[in-house]
Design a protein around this motif. Sequence first.
Motif: not given
Length: 167
Positions: A47-61, A109-121
């Motif tokens: 909700s504070a617009n902090k972001q976390y990206a748990p899954v990424s893709i590399r150029d080979n798929g 992936f982050a402490s509650k101080n660093e990342f609050a409840d997920p608001a957007v997927w």
Amino acid sequence: SKINDENLNDCFADIAISSAPRFLVLEASFSIDEPGITGNLFGLKDSANKQYAPVSIRDNGDVYYTPISKKVATLQKGKWTKISFVIDTSNNNTDLYVDGKFAEGGVVFASKNEFADPAVWRIYLSRNKNSYGKSLYVDNVKVYEGKTLREIKEGELPPKRSIIPVT
């Protein structure tokens, strides 16, 4: 999503999560038309617009579980790969599943101080030179409350209705 012009911005779909429950499941199936796409595949914002990206893709798929830099799948042309996340929102603990099979878990992936409840997927395709002219296909997007994966059938979850008693 398809990046077909070098001047376009990133392509993404945001799914709002109103009032995240204790356990939240995020699922989607992915495929590509050819290797070359790179960047974040899944993202979360609080909700504070902090972001976390748990899954990424590399150029080979190859698909990586970012917090521990572990390869969990490879996206291929003409093949769907279902990636599912179970999040314990009380402590930001995550479990990752690929095609319904447990891949990795217990990752905070982050402490509650660093990342609050997920608001957007966010399902995401980054604009970069590798992604130009390539497609990321997304299907069977699901967001539901639960500790485990399950199949959701068509029409299973009707909209909530308010029932007002007549006196």
